[in-house]
Design an enzyme around this catalytic site. Structure first.
Site, mmCIF file in Angstrom:
data_model
loop_
_atom_site.group_PDB
_atom_site.id
_atom_site.type_symbol
_atom_site.label_atom_id
_atom_site.label_comp_id
_atom_site.label_asym_id
_atom_site.label_seq_id
_atom_site.Cartn_x
_atom_site.Cartn_y
_atom_site.Cartn_z
ATOM 1 C CG ASP A 190 3.643 -5.618 -2.709
ATOM 2 O OD1 ASP A 190 2.404 -5.660 -2.572
ATOM 3 O OD2 ASP A 190 4.211 -5.813 -3.808
ATOM 4 C CD GLU A 221 -1.875 -9.202 -0.378
ATOM 5 O OE1 GLU A 221 -0.910 -9.909 -0.729
ATOM 6 O OE2 GLU A 221 -1.887 -7.966 -0.480
ATOM 7 C CG ASP A 223 -0.747 -4.846 -8.346
ATOM 8 O OD1 ASP A 223 -0.101 -3.922 -7.812
ATOM 9 O OD2 ASP A 223 -0.372 -6.027 -8.335
#
Ligand code: GLC
Length: 779
Positions: free
Chosen positions: A406, A409, A483
């Site tokens: 997670d 990015e 999300d």
């Protein structure tokens, strides 16, 4: 919240359009491998990679073809044998021939048309230009009716016409709305689809790129803010051909372990060992199958990756063993940020081994994430990837078999929301700034994790889930859509998002079922679980301080529905697993827009509130509250209502009853679906559901089986069977033929259930691996 002040005239930059076309065409050179042309003082190389792919790349300042990114498989860009290359000039047009490709360039304007061997125009009026703001771009002509698919998980609908997207992996907690032009994953690949068929364009550039189908409509623009223009034109002519060629370039998903296809339960966070064990026991007691439980960031000691908080989780190994006995795997979250803490082994070891991202001056990049100030491994270096992989011994020793990447990015809690773009990545000896490589970071993290686990697990298949990615991420991880919220709108938008992911090479994807943020209702959870049961990745996940979202959280009626659909997922597991195998062989998605199977039917071209699973199952979820029936488009052919057995002619919309416990579900007449009658996470009794077609027709199906766990299938240890059903007036003849038998575990007896046109079901028993049974119509 924003006010109208955000659109005050002096805040909106008035754009002065001062781009410069790369023109005229000065000269050209024919090489053994392809052609180079000089357009407005820039060298452009063209190379045919088979009949279906033409690479067109702007050379670097030395006139050399730049290196491809890790997104592209090195073998895929080697030309297949000798390619005939020639160039000729007629008037003001230069015509290049590269194998079967023909490229015409206007000498004055530099515009280029590329046609494939069948004479189909794959790039029309392509004009390369340098935008005023820097970088490079290209404009292409298109017909107004052209559809645009792909681009990974971007929000909005299936067809991206009139939209514009920026490829810049971003941590977007909110809002996920159609006007959001960037999310976590960047797949700079688009499929163009019009009357002439499908073609593709892949721009291999992991910096900021833009795909704009709005500003110059019906023309469209593809541009890159940094780096080069390395593009692959893909011929088609079908949508499937384009996906197959794109995944030949960027790779296909290896088979995941079978448990990764099951139902997964997650929460931010299950906070203690007791809570996790109690959760698994509740699933068991309630007879709801479950394959994995996720541990979110609270399992760690102060959010330090590769640690456990020993107060909350005193003995993770014992926990994993107990769960394993219940058939449940543990997946732990692992973020890239390593806490800056001199007393933390991983940080110290990372410093000692010089693995973290630095500026050109050699200063560590430190950014804030969950643990506070953190350093970030430089995954662009294989050496660092191996160091990272080695840290995972910690999890493997406890019995953990899945890793959830997670915040990769990478997300950073600062103004820019990510790493300093001036960081200089090592990039295996070819240093590049973060600005140039940003979109690769998440995929490289998953690559390091996947490759490390594949090596360490002694032949077991790893399972990695990632939030960020770039083209090729399918080789390493499943992708979830980040999300979302417990909104009906987000449930509905998950369909086009995951469909486009599938068209972009990422077959294994799905949203947080029930919605991550905000509060689910029982009705939303029921409807979303019905839909999620048919997505490739099926995980219920929810955020801290939201209403609980486990299957039993909203009372008995909802629990009953949720159980029914989770079990249905397991019933269809043999069919689904076979589709995963197909995806790993061909790159074709598991979850498909109707347009993929019915491209000649214009109704399907932007249909994104229903979808197909493989060719045979049509799912039409209800994505609104209080709705108890819905219009479903049945494409040409005959379709069976899964619940009532009613046969309906397609090529039209039908209105279908959809009480809360019923997901509108149809099976194509002629289909043969392998199913598991046990409906649990342990493989049980196989059966074949045959859906009767018209007399004289032959239905087809496939069943792929292997151990579900190891890579032995790559050495031939699997079984593949072709199923056929001949439909006659008074009987159906069902046959199984073994195409490949390298796997010993035979199911000796199978129930054959023929769903007859009249609505009843006739059963028979078949024996042996290959069989032939005649199922008579009852008198
Ligand atoms: C991010 C993830 C979410 C996770 C949370 C805490 O928001 O997208 O899934 O639960 O971080 O780790």
């Amino acid at each position: 919240m924003q006010t109208s002040e955000s659109i005050k005239p002096d805040r909106v930059k008035q754009q002065v359009f001062r781009e410069r076309a790369l023109a005229p065409l000065d000269d050209w050179q024919v090489h053994a491998w392809g052609v180079t042309v000089t357009l407005g003082h820039r060298r452009v190389a063209l190379q045919a990679l088979g009949q279906d792919i033409l690479r067109l790349v702007l050379c670097d300042e030395h006139g050399d073809v730049p290196l491809s990114t890790v997104g592209v498989l090195p073998d895929a860009i080697q030309p297949e044998g000798e390619v005939r290359v020639a160039a000729e000039e007629t008037g003001r047009t230069v015509t290049l021939r590269l194998g079967t490709w023909k490229v015409k360039i206007d000498r004055d304007t530099g515009t280029l048309d590329a046609t494939d061997g069948a004479g189909r125009v794959i790039a029309a009026g392509m004009q390369l230009f340098s935008p005023a703001a820097g970088g490079v771009g290209a404009v292409f002509e298109a017909a107004p009716a052209t559809r645009f698919y792909g681009l990974g998980e971007e929000p909005g609908g299936l067809d991206k016409r009139h939209e514009a997207y920026t490829m810049w992996n971003s941590d977007v907690y909110a809002p996920h709305v159609p006007e959001m032009e960037t999310l976590y994953v960047s797949i700079p690949f688009v499929i163009r689809f019009d009357e002439g068929g499908a073609s593709g364009l892949f721009l291999d550039n992991p910096g900021k790129t833009k795909f704009d189908f709005r500003t110059r409509f019906p023309a469209y623009e593809v541009s890159a803010a940094t780096g080069g223009f390395d593009c692959y034109l893909i011929a088609g002519p079908t949508l499937k051909d384009v996906i197959s060629a794109y995944t030949r370039l960027t790779g296909r998903m290896p088979m995941p372990p079978r448990w990764a296809l099951g139902y997964h339960q997650s929460r931010y966070s299950y906070e203690t060992q007791e809570e996790v064990l109690a959760l698994a026991r509740t699933f068991q007691d309630k007879d709801i199958p479950l394959d994995a439980i996720y541990l979110d960031i609270h399992y760690m000691d102060g959010y330090r990756v590769f640690t456990f908080d020993r107060n909350r989780f005193p003995c993770p190994q014992q926990m994993c063993d107990e769960l394993r006995d219940m058939g449940v795997r543990v997946v732990t979250i692992v973020d890239p940020g390593v806490k800056q803490d001199p007393e933390y082994r991983v940080y110290r070891d990372g410093i000692a081994n010089d693995v973290f991202c630095k500026s050109v001056e050699g200063d560590l990049f430190i950014g804030d994430v969950w643990p506070g100030a953190s350093a970030f491994p430089d995954f662009t270096d294989d050496r660092v990837g191996r160091w990272w992989a080695d840290q995972h011994d910690f999890y493997l020793q406890q019995g953990i078999r899945g890793i959830w990447n997670d915040m990769n990015e990478p997300a950073v809690f600062n103004e820019t929301k990510t790493m300093d773009v001036g960081v200089l990545h090592r990039n295996n000896g070819h240093p590049r700034t973060h600005r140039e490589l940003h979109n690769l970071y998440g995929m490289l993290m998953s690559k390091a994790t996947y490759e490390g686990l594949a090596e360490k697990l002694g032949g077991e298949r790893p399972f990695i889930l990632t939030r960020a990615g770039y083209s090729g991420v399918q080789r390493y991880a499943a992708v979830w859509t980040g999300d979302n919220r417990s909104f009906w709108e987000h449930m509905a938008m998950a369909i086009p998002m995951v469909l486009n992911m599938g068209l972009s090479g990422i077959a294994f994807g799905g949203p947080d079922v029930g919605g991550f943020a905000h509060h689910a209702t029982g009705e939303l959870l029921a409807r979303w679980t019905q839909m999620g049961a048919f997505f490739p990745f099926f995980r219920n996940h929810s955020a801290m301080e939201t209403l609980r979202q486990e299957p039993w959280s909203f009372g008995e009626e909802i629990e009953h529905i949720v159980r029914k659909y989770i079990r249905l997922r397991y019933r269809f597991m043999p069919y689904l697993y076979t589709l995963f195998r197909e995806a790993s062989e061909t790159g074709l998605p598991i979850m498909r827009p109707l347009a993929l199977e019915y491209p000649d039917d214009p109704v399907t071209h932007n249909l994104d509130d229903q979808f197909l699973v493989g060719r045979d199952i049509l799912v039409a979820p209800v994505c609104r509250p209080d709705v108890r029936c819905r219009a479903v488009y049945l494409p040409f052919g005959t379709w069976n209502n899964y619940w009532t057995g009613e046969q309906l002619e397609g090529g039209r919309h039908v209105l279908v009853d959809a009480p809360l416990a019923t997901l509108p579900l149809f099976v194509r007449a002629g289909a043969i679906l392998p199913v598991d009658l046990g409906e649990t996470n342990r493989p049980g009794q196989l059966a074949f559901e045959v859906y009767e077609g018209t007399a004289g027709e032959v239905g087809e199906g496939r069943l792929y089986e292997d151990d579900g766990l190891t890579f032995e299938y790559r050495d031939g240890h699997y079984r593949d069977r072709k199923l056929t059903a001949e439909f006659h007036h008074d009987h159906v003849r069902v046959k199984a033929a073994v195409i490949h038998d390298g796997w010993g575990h035979a199911n000796a007896e199978y129930l054959i259930r023929v769903h007859r046109r009249v609505g009843s079901v006739t059963e028979a028993v078949a024996r042996g691996l290959s069989f032939e049974v005649r199922v008579n119509e009852p008198d």
